[in-house]
Scaffold this active site. Structure first.
Site, mmCIF file in Angstrom:
data_model
loop_
_atom_site.group_PDB
_atom_site.id
_atom_site.type_symbol
_atom_site.label_atom_id
_atom_site.label_comp_id
_atom_site.label_asym_id
_atom_site.label_seq_id
_atom_site.Cartn_x
_atom_site.Cartn_y
_atom_site.Cartn_z
ATOM 1 N N GLU A 1 0.841 -1.203 0.000
ATOM 2 C CA GLU A 1 0.000 0.000 0.000
ATOM 3 C C GLU A 1 0.875 1.252 0.000
ATOM 4 O O GLU A 1 2.040 1.201 0.403
ATOM 5 C CB GLU A 1 -0.908 -0.069 1.247
ATOM 6 C CG GLU A 1 -1.793 1.108 1.519
ATOM 7 C CD GLU A 1 -2.835 1.391 0.466
ATOM 8 O OE1 GLU A 1 -2.462 1.608 -0.698
ATOM 9 O OE2 GLU A 1 -4.035 1.450 0.815
ATOM 10 N N ASP B 1 -3.521 5.723 6.743
ATOM 11 C CA ASP B 1 -3.978 6.948 7.387
ATOM 12 C C ASP B 1 -4.931 6.562 8.522
ATOM 13 O O ASP B 1 -4.483 6.183 9.598
ATOM 14 C CB ASP B 1 -4.625 7.815 6.292
ATOM 15 C CG ASP B 1 -5.004 9.199 6.758
ATOM 16 O OD1 ASP B 1 -4.167 9.874 7.364
ATOM 17 O OD2 ASP B 1 -6.159 9.596 6.531
ATOM 18 N N PHE C 1 -0.872 16.308 4.317
ATOM 19 C CA PHE C 1 -1.259 15.615 3.096
ATOM 20 C C PHE C 1 -0.094 15.623 2.119
ATOM 21 O O PHE C 1 0.436 16.679 1.774
ATOM 22 C CB PHE C 1 -2.490 16.273 2.472
ATOM 23 C CG PHE C 1 -3.153 15.383 1.461
ATOM 24 C CD1 PHE C 1 -3.969 14.342 1.880
ATOM 25 C CD2 PHE C 1 -2.939 15.573 0.111
ATOM 26 C CE1 PHE C 1 -4.572 13.501 0.955
ATOM 27 C CE2 PHE C 1 -3.540 14.726 -0.825
ATOM 28 C CZ PHE C 1 -4.361 13.697 -0.394
ATOM 29 N N ASP D 1 -1.651 10.719 -4.844
ATOM 30 C CA ASP D 1 -2.312 11.759 -5.637
ATOM 31 C C ASP D 1 -3.093 12.738 -4.784
ATOM 32 O O ASP D 1 -3.426 12.464 -3.629
ATOM 33 C CB ASP D 1 -3.304 11.121 -6.614
ATOM 34 C CG ASP D 1 -4.562 10.603 -5.903
ATOM 35 O OD1 ASP D 1 -4.411 9.809 -4.952
ATOM 36 O OD2 ASP D 1 -5.669 11.012 -6.277
HETATM 37 P P1 IMP Z 1 -7.077 4.992 5.179
HETATM 38 O O1 IMP Z 1 -8.169 4.012 4.850
HETATM 39 O O2 IMP Z 1 -7.606 6.223 5.857
HETATM 40 O O3 IMP Z 1 -5.922 4.387 5.912
HETATM 41 O O4 IMP Z 1 -6.612 5.586 3.813
HETATM 42 C C1 IMP Z 1 -5.630 5.086 3.038
HETATM 43 C C2 IMP Z 1 -5.716 5.722 1.654
HETATM 44 O O5 IMP Z 1 -5.971 7.123 1.739
HETATM 45 C C3 IMP Z 1 -4.416 5.590 0.935
HETATM 46 O O6 IMP Z 1 -4.369 4.426 0.155
HETATM 47 C C4 IMP Z 1 -4.375 6.845 0.080
HETATM 48 O O7 IMP Z 1 -5.007 6.579 -1.163
HETATM 49 C C5 IMP Z 1 -5.208 7.858 0.820
HETATM 50 N N1 IMP Z 1 -4.383 8.841 1.557
HETATM 51 C C6 IMP Z 1 -4.254 8.976 2.895
HETATM 52 N N2 IMP Z 1 -3.410 9.974 3.226
HETATM 53 C C7 IMP Z 1 -2.969 10.485 2.048
HETATM 54 C C8 IMP Z 1 -2.028 11.540 1.724
HETATM 55 O O8 IMP Z 1 -1.414 12.229 2.567
HETATM 56 N N3 IMP Z 1 -1.850 11.752 0.390
HETATM 57 C C9 IMP Z 1 -2.474 11.035 -0.584
HETATM 58 N N4 IMP Z 1 -3.338 10.049 -0.317
HETATM 59 C C10 IMP Z 1 -3.588 9.764 0.989
HETATM 60 MG MG MG Z 2 -5.335 7.379 -3.127
#
Ligand code: IMP
Ligand code: MG
Length: 182
Positions: free
Chosen positions: A98, A102, A153, A160
């Site tokens: 991955e 986040d 971010f 992206d």
């Molecule tokens: P989670 O489900 O909140 O852990 O989100 C994970 C997904 O959120 C990642 O695969 C990214 O696509 C997106 N994401 C989270 N933080 C960022 C960031 O800082 N920049 C770009 N994409 C992010």
């Molecule tokens: Mg993404």
């Protein structure tokens, strides 16, 4: 594209060095296990292709796409499978690759789903981790991670904002005015 970047967080050299280290470590851990390396599209593509070329062992490749934030910079907590694996992972050692963790929602969901398909083991390998951002009740931890990042971010090297900046060879912080108006 470059003018939208406030600062470079991780240079191309730093990323490439760390990815080679990760590849060597995972290859040592999985030497005789023929792991199935699952790339989470699209964000992990750059990391995935560099990582696998740094792993001189037998392995299999497969791909999944899950719903992302779209133009939003916060997770909705809902995960939708847009493209599923094309091979069976039953009795396979799976490594999910991955771009970033986040809230942890995406990988918590995926890990459970792949475990239910009878994988022998499931590990999580992420380039970036934002441990301070886990949602309440989410205890997900990565088995392998490249770098920890804070509450900002980031874009580039696959990551992206609204589908842009994925092709930057480094990872940078976007200027706040780019997304504040969306
Ligand atoms: P989670 O489900 O909140 O852990 O989100 C994970 C997904 O959120 C990642 O695969 C990214 O696509 C997106 N994401 C989270 N933080 C960022 C960031 O800082 N920049 C770009 N994409 C992010
Ligand atoms: Mg993404």
């Amino acid at each position: 594209m470059e003018k939208d970047i406030a600062k470079v967080l991780l240079s191309e050299e730093q990323i490439q060095k760390r990815v080679r280290e990760m590849g060597a470590q995972i290859a040592a851990d999985y030497r005789d296990k023929n792991p199935t390396m699952v790339c989470i599209l699209k964000g992990a593509v750059m990391f995935y292709t560099d990582l696998l070329r740094a792993m001189p062992i037998k392995l299999a490749m497969d791909f999944m796409a899950v719903s992302s934030y779209g133009k939003h910079t916060k997770s909705s907590g809902e995960v939708e499978i847009r493209k599923d694996l094309s091979t069976s992972i039953e009795n396979k050692h799976v490594i999910i690759v991955e771009d970033i963790i986040d809230s942890g929602f995406t990988l918590t969901y995926l890990t459970r789903m792949l475990a239910a398909r009878g994988a022998s083991s499931i590990a999580i390998c992420t380039l970036l981790d934002k441990p301070s951002r886990r949602a309440p009740g989410i205890t997900l931890k990565s088995n392998y991670y490249g770098f920890e990042v804070g509450n900002e971010f980031v874009v580039g090297y696959g990551l992206d904002y609204a589908e842009a900046y994925r092709n930057l060879p480094y990872i940078g912080v976007l200027k706040p005015e780019i997304y504040e108006n969306n």
